[in-house]
Design a protein around this motif. Structure first.
Motif, PDB file in Angstrom:
ATOM      1  N   TYR A 162      -5.822   3.286  -3.543  1.00  0.00           N
ATOM      2  CA  TYR A 162      -5.690   3.116  -5.056  1.00  0.00           C
ATOM      3  C   TYR A 162      -6.963   3.608  -5.622  1.00  0.00           C
ATOM      4  O   TYR A 162      -8.167   3.402  -5.347  1.00  0.00           O
ATOM      5  N   ARG A 187      -1.922   3.585  -7.376  1.00  0.00           N
ATOM      6  CA  ARG A 187      -1.820   4.113  -6.042  1.00  0.00           C
ATOM      7  C   ARG A 187      -1.818   5.477  -5.942  1.00  0.00           C
ATOM      8  O   ARG A 187      -0.799   6.251  -6.869  1.00  0.00           O
ATOM      9  N   PRO A 235      -2.572   2.019   2.166  1.00  0.00           N
ATOM     10  CA  PRO A 235      -2.529   2.426   0.774  1.00  0.00           C
ATOM     11  C   PRO A 235      -3.827   2.604  -0.079  1.00  0.00           C
ATOM     12  O   PRO A 235      -4.867   2.006   0.279  1.00  0.00           O
ATOM     13  N   SER A 270      -2.000   7.518   0.679  1.00  0.00           N
ATOM     14  CA  SER A 270      -2.300   6.694   1.949  1.00  0.00           C
ATOM     15  C   SER A 270      -3.054   7.367   2.949  1.00  0.00           C
ATOM     16  O   SER A 270      -2.847   8.611   3.056  1.00  0.00           O
ATOM     17  N   SER A 323      -1.320  -5.334  -7.575  1.00  0.00           N
ATOM     18  CA  SER A 323      -1.863  -4.103  -7.200  1.00  0.00           C
ATOM     19  C   SER A 323      -3.088  -3.896  -7.796  1.00  0.00           C
ATOM     20  O   SER A 323      -3.348  -4.168  -9.041  1.00  0.00           O
ATOM     21  N   ASP A 331      -6.028  -9.563   3.650  1.00  0.00           N
ATOM     22  CA  ASP A 331      -5.183  -9.452   2.199  1.00  0.00           C
ATOM     23  C   ASP A 331      -4.029 -10.471   1.965  1.00  0.00           C
ATOM     24  O   ASP A 331      -3.462 -11.081   2.941  1.00  0.00           O
ATOM     25  N   ARG A 366      -5.814  -2.322   2.420  1.00  0.00           N
ATOM     26  CA  ARG A 366      -5.865  -1.125   1.151  1.00  0.00           C
ATOM     27  C   ARG A 366      -7.303  -0.527   1.282  1.00  0.00           C
ATOM     28  O   ARG A 366      -8.359  -0.944   1.661  1.00  0.00           O
TER      29      ARG A 366
END
Length: 376
Positions: free
Chosen positions: A26, A16, A24, A19, A12, A6, A92
């Motif tokens: 999304y 979001r 996180p 978690s 972003s 990442d 993520r």
């Protein structure tokens, strides 16, 4: 499921919403498209099955979209949790137009770990389908029962579809792991799994379009659209895997000694005058690496800042005044016969144009620049 390191500078990927184990989660910007497709396709089905609902049939379709989101997030969370357990750095989880993906760095892994992470998602969906099947008899008849049946069927389908043996599906990562284990080359595994992915993509198109012809019917416009969308997505992902694998195989054939250049180091507690003397003696090489007392490479020299310092002030100007700091991990450990794969990976992941090379003795006296690789 996606792979790769990442980038911290990436924007972003959406809203979001929570978690999982510190990762996180999304709701991607393209997820509303999935909701719209479900309303357009599933809504009329519910309306025909339950005409008494009227416009509420579309509220049922919206509820189904929510259940699908749960299925997708559980699938991706399973990838993430198993990845963390196997030492991956997970960046993520995103639910998006193509279902979802989990982004993580799997550089230091093994065929077994890769297979475990890949199969975790489909297994999670199978468990959801089993739980739904157990609960189904107790669910009241009507809309709740309809949604439960749809939930069970969806999770079963998601598990089966993702296990198809071709990238970018989870089953493709299983093929990748198998070939990797047999050949010892992860890149060959990616190429093989990519070609399998192309076969799967072609099979999906034939299923949607060719199957109706075999039964003496014409495919509906929805079947054709789905064939093109899903087949195109799978073909694009498979092609990317093939290209990436072939590129890495090429990198693995190039010894780093064929592209590196002389470099030198200078202690961070020195002065700009020390740097000038190093350059004047011709021992600086193409890169001067500023190092801490413990040998950690801190960065390079900012040539613009260096040129702005008058000669008479160089002796009293600390080297930190012209230090251009570099991120941790920018030094590559390699011997002359090692390939340039790690060099290129570090350049891409960290966004640096030069990489110091530390030899087996722990000495930094070589470096590779983008220009040395034919870049501009």
């Amino acid at each position: 499921m996606s792979r790769g390191a990442d980038r911290a500078v990436e924007r972003s990927p959406g809203l979001r919403i929570g978690s999982v184990a510190g990762v996180p989660v999304y709701l991607g910007r393209t997820w509303p498209i999935i909701v719209l497709v479900i309303l357009v396709t599933f809504g009329p089905v519910v309306a025909r099955a339950r005409p008494d609902l009227g416009p509420l049939a579309y509220a049922v379709a919206l509820a189904y979209a929510g259940l699908l989101l749960v299925s997708v997030l559980v699938h991706e969370a399973a990838h993430a949790l198993v990845g963390i357990a196997r030492g991956y750095r997970v960046a993520r989880i995103v639910a998006d137009l193509w279902g979802g993906h989990t982004a993580y760095d799997s550089t230091d892994t093994s065929p077994g770990d890769s297979a475990l992470v890949a199969v975790a998602g489909p297994v999670a969906n199978v468990l959801l389908a089993v739980v739904g099947s157990v609960l189904e008899p107790a669910v009241p008849v009507g809309v709740p029962h309809l949604l439960m049946v749809a939930f069970v069927w969806t999770n079963g389908f998601v598990a089966a579809f993702n296990l198809l043996p071709g990238l970018p599906l989870d089953g493709g990562f299983l093929v990748d792991a198998l070939v990797w284990k047999l050949t010892g080359s992860r890149d060959k595994g990616m190429v093989a799994a990519g070609w399998c992915g192309r076969v799967v993509a072609a099979g999906v198109v034939l299923w949607f379009v060719g199957r109706p012809f075999l039964s003496g019917q014409r495919p509906s416009i929805y079947d054709v659209i789905w064939a093109l969308v899903i087949g195109g997505f799978l073909w694009a992902g498979a092609t990317q895997a093939i290209r990436g694998g072939k590129a890495r195989l090429l990198l693995a054939s190039i010894p780093v000694a064929t592209v590196w250049q002389p470099a030198s180091t200078i202690p961070v507690h020195g002065t700009v005058a020390d740097l000038s003397r190093l350059v004047q003696t011709g021992r600086a090489g193409v890169l001067v690496v500023v190092v801490a007392p413990d040998g950690t490479a801190l960065g390079t020299v900012d040539t613009q800042a260096l040129s702005a310092i008058p000669f008479e002030r160089q002796g009293g100007t600390p080297l930190t005044a012209v230090l251009r700091a570099r991120p941790p991990g920018w030094v590559v450990d390699a011997g002359p016969q090692d390939d340039i794969t790690d060099v290129v990976r570090v350049m891409q992941e960290l966004g640096v144009r030069e990489v110091p090379v530390r030899d087996p003795r722990g000495v930094i006296d070589k470096a590779v620049r983008v220009e040395d690789l034919g870049g501009s």
